[in-house]
Structures are given as structure tokens and as C-alpha cells.
Write a protein that holds these residues in place. Structure first.
Motif, short mmCIF file in Angstrom:
data_model
loop_
_atom_site.label_atom_id
_atom_site.label_comp_id
_atom_site.label_asym_id
_atom_site.label_seq_id
_atom_site.Cartn_x
_atom_site.Cartn_y
_atom_site.Cartn_z
N VAL A 32 -35.37 2.52 12.24
CA VAL A 32 -35.55 1.82 11.04
C VAL A 32 -34.56 0.44 11.37
O VAL A 32 -34.92 -0.77 10.88
CB VAL A 32 -35.28 2.69 9.93
CG1 VAL A 32 -34.52 1.81 8.73
CG2 VAL A 32 -36.03 3.76 9.45
N GLN A 61 -35.77 -3.40 11.43
CA GLN A 61 -35.10 -4.42 10.68
C GLN A 61 -34.75 -5.60 11.57
O GLN A 61 -35.13 -6.78 11.00
CB GLN A 61 -34.02 -3.86 9.88
CG GLN A 61 -34.60 -2.95 8.65
CD GLN A 61 -33.51 -2.33 8.18
OE1 GLN A 61 -32.15 -2.13 8.64
NE2 GLN A 61 -33.74 -1.56 6.99
N TRP A 114 -24.50 2.55 1.10
CA TRP A 114 -25.29 2.94 2.22
C TRP A 114 -26.83 2.93 1.81
O TRP A 114 -27.44 2.41 3.07
CB TRP A 114 -25.22 4.73 2.33
CG TRP A 114 -23.91 4.91 3.02
CD1 TRP A 114 -22.59 5.30 2.42
CD2 TRP A 114 -23.40 4.37 4.36
NE1 TRP A 114 -21.64 5.33 3.34
CE2 TRP A 114 -21.93 5.01 4.71
CE3 TRP A 114 -24.20 4.00 5.57
CZ2 TRP A 114 -21.43 4.79 5.52
CZ3 TRP A 114 -23.63 3.86 6.67
CH2 TRP A 114 -22.19 4.27 6.75
N PHE A 158 -27.16 -0.59 3.13
CA PHE A 158 -26.70 -0.92 4.35
C PHE A 158 -27.95 -0.48 5.41
O PHE A 158 -28.12 -1.05 6.47
CB PHE A 158 -25.61 -0.11 4.79
CG PHE A 158 -24.95 -0.30 6.31
CD1 PHE A 158 -24.49 -1.25 6.64
CD2 PHE A 158 -25.18 0.78 7.05
CE1 PHE A 158 -24.16 -1.74 7.99
CE2 PHE A 158 -24.73 0.51 8.30
CZ PHE A 158 -24.38 -0.66 8.82
N LEU A 159 -28.45 0.54 5.11
CA LEU A 159 -29.60 1.25 5.85
C LEU A 159 -30.98 0.82 5.30
O LEU A 159 -31.96 0.65 6.26
CB LEU A 159 -29.67 2.77 5.62
CG LEU A 159 -28.28 3.56 6.16
CD1 LEU A 159 -28.27 5.11 5.94
CD2 LEU A 159 -28.24 3.20 7.54
N VAL A 160 -31.32 0.48 4.15
CA VAL A 160 -32.68 0.12 3.56
C VAL A 160 -32.66 -1.38 3.16
O VAL A 160 -33.83 -1.87 3.82
CB VAL A 160 -33.04 1.00 2.37
CG1 VAL A 160 -34.43 0.80 1.83
CG2 VAL A 160 -33.16 2.47 2.76
N GLY A 161 -31.80 -1.64 2.53
CA GLY A 161 -31.49 -3.28 1.89
C GLY A 161 -33.11 -3.74 1.26
O GLY A 161 -33.55 -2.95 0.49
N ASP A 162 -33.32 -4.99 1.94
CA ASP A 162 -34.81 -5.43 1.22
C ASP A 162 -36.10 -5.08 1.96
O ASP A 162 -36.97 -5.67 1.69
CB ASP A 162 -34.61 -6.98 1.18
CG ASP A 162 -34.30 -7.46 2.25
OD1 ASP A 162 -34.00 -6.90 3.29
OD2 ASP A 162 -34.28 -8.82 2.48
N THR A 163 -35.90 -3.96 2.81
CA THR A 163 -37.18 -3.53 3.63
C THR A 163 -37.49 -2.11 3.48
O THR A 163 -37.47 -1.38 4.38
CB THR A 163 -36.99 -3.91 5.01
OG1 THR A 163 -35.67 -3.43 5.65
CG2 THR A 163 -37.07 -5.51 5.52
N LEU A 178 -40.20 -0.67 5.46
CA LEU A 178 -40.07 -0.06 7.01
C LEU A 178 -39.57 1.10 6.93
O LEU A 178 -39.96 2.06 7.93
CB LEU A 178 -38.95 -1.13 7.64
CG LEU A 178 -39.26 -2.47 7.99
CD1 LEU A 178 -38.12 -3.42 8.76
CD2 LEU A 178 -40.66 -2.56 8.95
N VAL A 179 -38.86 1.63 6.16
CA VAL A 179 -38.41 2.89 5.91
C VAL A 179 -39.66 3.96 5.72
O VAL A 179 -39.82 4.95 6.33
CB VAL A 179 -37.28 3.03 4.95
CG1 VAL A 179 -36.65 4.43 5.10
CG2 VAL A 179 -36.15 2.33 5.35
#
Lengths: 267, 85
Positions: A88, A92, B25, B28-33, B36-37
Motif C-alpha cells: 500500500v 502510494q 493512523w 497516515f496509512l490510507v490518506g486520500d487513496t 489503493l488499499v
């Protein structure tokens, strides 16, 4: 057979060290810009106190989670979770680098960020003789947030490959190089090819992420560890094709021919 | 009569700090995407299913990178379409 095993191990170690070094260098260049802005506008004591506090907080995170990950979490689970995180994170980084290389997204401009930070920090003058909370918090946040990405990358890459020491050394070397460069030039490092470095890091993180989630669900990789450099090359080709396609589409939309090359040149 | 809990303890108990940590978190890990996750999770699920079928683990070595490329491609393309006027 022994030679092949040695070659595959060496190549994946080299990719691991390069990924950690480049990721740490990119993040530290960004942190250096913020620290310099705080130091110049609010005083070096405040800036260095913020840096020291952030480094201490990051060191606590490493001390708590590093040994815990290595000693208590089973390797198969670790590689699956860590691989997913890296995948992930890498996607990004790669997405952002491709968009910037294609000109769709504005490049990371250290000069502009530095000027913006200096303007913001100059507005509220520090209290004479007292503690400067604003400068401290800005320096702390800059180093902590950029450093947190480094910590996550070092812990995940290092623990899943059982090379936490090597990952830590690569990160420390990058921090040292950036700090020495910053001391030598006495300004933000705007000449660093940040986007190309981000592209490289993204490629390596996605490749390690793919490899380890694959290991986690029992994918049978041809050539074992040798699959990592093959994945790096494959994703590199894909990133190049995507960048070129986006540039061509943008040029078509603007009504003139696309510029040659699709590499992620620096900001 | 028991003393009232301190403001720090009250904030911890009512979950505001936990929510703030969770938000940090997530950003930090996902944000605006999130695409993708979600895409990576779906790719992982599909490959795990394929690997559970007898004799398919070698094919999964090709399928996984292909799915990752598809996830990256759609995310980049969607972002470019959003940003290009």
C-alpha cells in the motif's frame, strides 16, 4: 547452485538497503527544509529542541515495536501484514511519482515549501527569553511525521527480511548524508532529484510488498528471492509506460506533441 | 465522596483520544487513496483463493503482479482524469 543462492541473496539485500537508504534520504530532505525554516526564523535552539524531542519519540517507537515484531510475531504472519503495508505504501509513493513525472501533479518544491514555512513562522515573533512553542511544535512535527515514514519502512522491511540491523544502518547513513549535506550548503536541498528517488523507492516497496504478501499466501515464486529484482524491473517498465501515456494524453489535450522520455526527473 | 476523574482520564475514557489516534493512523496509512488499499486487499484475497486451489501456486506468481499493476493503473488513470480539465 550455491552461486545462484548467493547471487539472489546479494541482490535482494542490495535492493533492501537501497530502498531504505533512498526512502530515508527523501524524508530527511523534507524534514531538513522544515528544520531550517524554524532555525532561521525562530532560533536554532528551538529548532534543535524540536528535532531532539522528535528523534527521542521515534527512538521509543523503534525500541518498543522493533524487538516485538522480530521476536513475538510469527514470520508468516509478519510477512503477510508487513507485505500488505509495504504494498500500500509503495503504491502510494509510485502513484504520486508517476503523476508528478507526467506533469499531472505539481512537483515537490523544497524552495517553495521553505519560503512558505519562513513566511508563516515570521508572522508570530517568538517571546524573548521564553520557550517558543510554535517553533518547537513545527520542528517536532516536521521531523516526527517524516521520520515516522522512515521508521515504518525500516521496521517493516528490516523485520520481514530478518535484516533489521542492515535496514537501520542504511537509514542512519541516509540521515547522516542529508545532515552533512545540509550543514555544508547551509540551505534546503532543492537540487536533490526527489521525484526520481520517490519513484525508485515506490518501485522497491511495491516489489517487496508483492513478494512478501505472496510468500504469506504461499505463492510459488520462480527463482525464490530472485523474483524481487524481476518485480522491480517489471513495475519500473509499467511506471515508465504509465508516465509516457499520461504525458501523451496531456499533450493531446493541450493540442501539441508530448515531450520525449518518461523518467521521473527530480523536482 | 469519590473525587471526580481528571480531564485527561475523562478524555481517555470517553474515547476522544482513541478516535484521534485512529484518525491519525487512517490519514497516515490510507490518506486520500482508499482505492489503493481496497484494491490491494482484493488482489490479496483473489491470490489467496487461487493459492488454495491445488497446483495453482506457480500461476499465482504471475497473477499477483498483474493485479497490482491493474490497481496502480486504475488509480493513476482516475487521478489524472480528475486533475486534467
Amino acid at each position: 547452485m550455491a552461486l545462484l543462492a548467493a547471487t539472489t541473496t546479494t541482490s535482494s539485500v542490495a535492493v533492501l538497503a537501497a530502498a531504505v537508504f533512498l526512502a530515508s534520504a527523501v524524508e530527511m530532505v523534507e524534514a531538513l527544509t522544515i528544520v531550517l525554516a524554524v532555525g532561521v526564523t525562530r532560533g536554532w535552539r528551538t529548532a534543535l529542541e524540536g528535532v531532539a524531542a522528535a528523534l527521542a519519540a521515534l527512538a521509543v517507537l523503534v525500541a518498543v515495536f522493533g524487538p516485538a515484531l522480530v521476536h513475538w510475531v510469527p514470520l508468516a504472519v509478519l510477512r503477510l501484514v508487513v507485505g500488505f503495508l509495504l504494498l500500500v505504501f509503495g503504491l502510494q509513493w509510485l502513484r504520486k511519482a508517476v503523476l508528478r513525472a507526467a506533469g499531472v501533479k505539481a512537483r515537490h518544491d523544497e524552495d517553495a515549501i521553505y519560503s512558505e514555512q519562513v513566511a508563516e513562522l515570521t508572522e508570530g515573533a517568538p517571546v524573548a527569553g521564553g520557550r517558543d512553542a510554535t517553533g518547537f511544535v513545527v520542528a517536532f512535527k516536521g521531523v516526527f511525521l517524516e521520520g515516522l515514514e522512515v521508521v515504518v519502512i525500516v521496521l517493516t522491511l528490516g523485520s520481514a527480511s530478518h535484516r533489521l540491523g542492515l535496514a537501520a544502518i542504511a537509514a542512519a547513513a541516509a540521515v547522516l548524508v542529508v545532515v552533512v549535506a545540509g550543514l555544508l550548503v547551509h540551505r534546503q536541498l532543492s537540487g536533490v532529484p526527489e521525484n526520481a528517488m520517490k519513484m525508485g523507492v515506490g518501485l522497491m516497496l511495491v516489489s517487496f510488498g508483492t513478494f512478501w504478501v505472496g510468500e504469506g499466501v504461499h505463492v510459488d515464486w520462480p527463482g525464490s528471492d530472485l523474483a524481487v529484482p524481476v518485480l522491480v524491473a517489471t513495475y519500473g517498465l509499467v511506471a515508465w509506460v504509465l508516465t509516457a501515456a499520461l504525458r501523451r494524453a496531456a499533450a493531446r489535450a493541450a493540442g501539441h506533441p508530448a515531450p520525449a522520455g518518461a523518467g521521473g526527473r527530480g523536482a | 465522596m469519590p473525587e471526580p476523574p481528571s480531564p485527561l482520564l475523562r478524555r481517555l475514557v470517553d474515547g476522544r483520544w482513541l478516535a484521534a489516534i485512529g484518525r491519525f493512523w487512517w490519514a497516515f496509512l490510507v490518506g486520500d487513496t482508499p482505492d489503493l488499499v481496497i484494491g490491494a486487499a482484493v488482489a490479496l484475497g483473489v491470490v489467496a483463493f487461487v493459492c488454495s486451489q491445488p497446483g495453482s501456486r506457480r500461476e499465482a506468481a504471475v497473477l499477483l503482479p498483474v493485479l497490482v499493476i491493474a490497481v496502480l493503473g486504475q488509480s493513476v488513470w482516475r487521478a489524472a482524469r480528475r486533475r486534467t480539465p
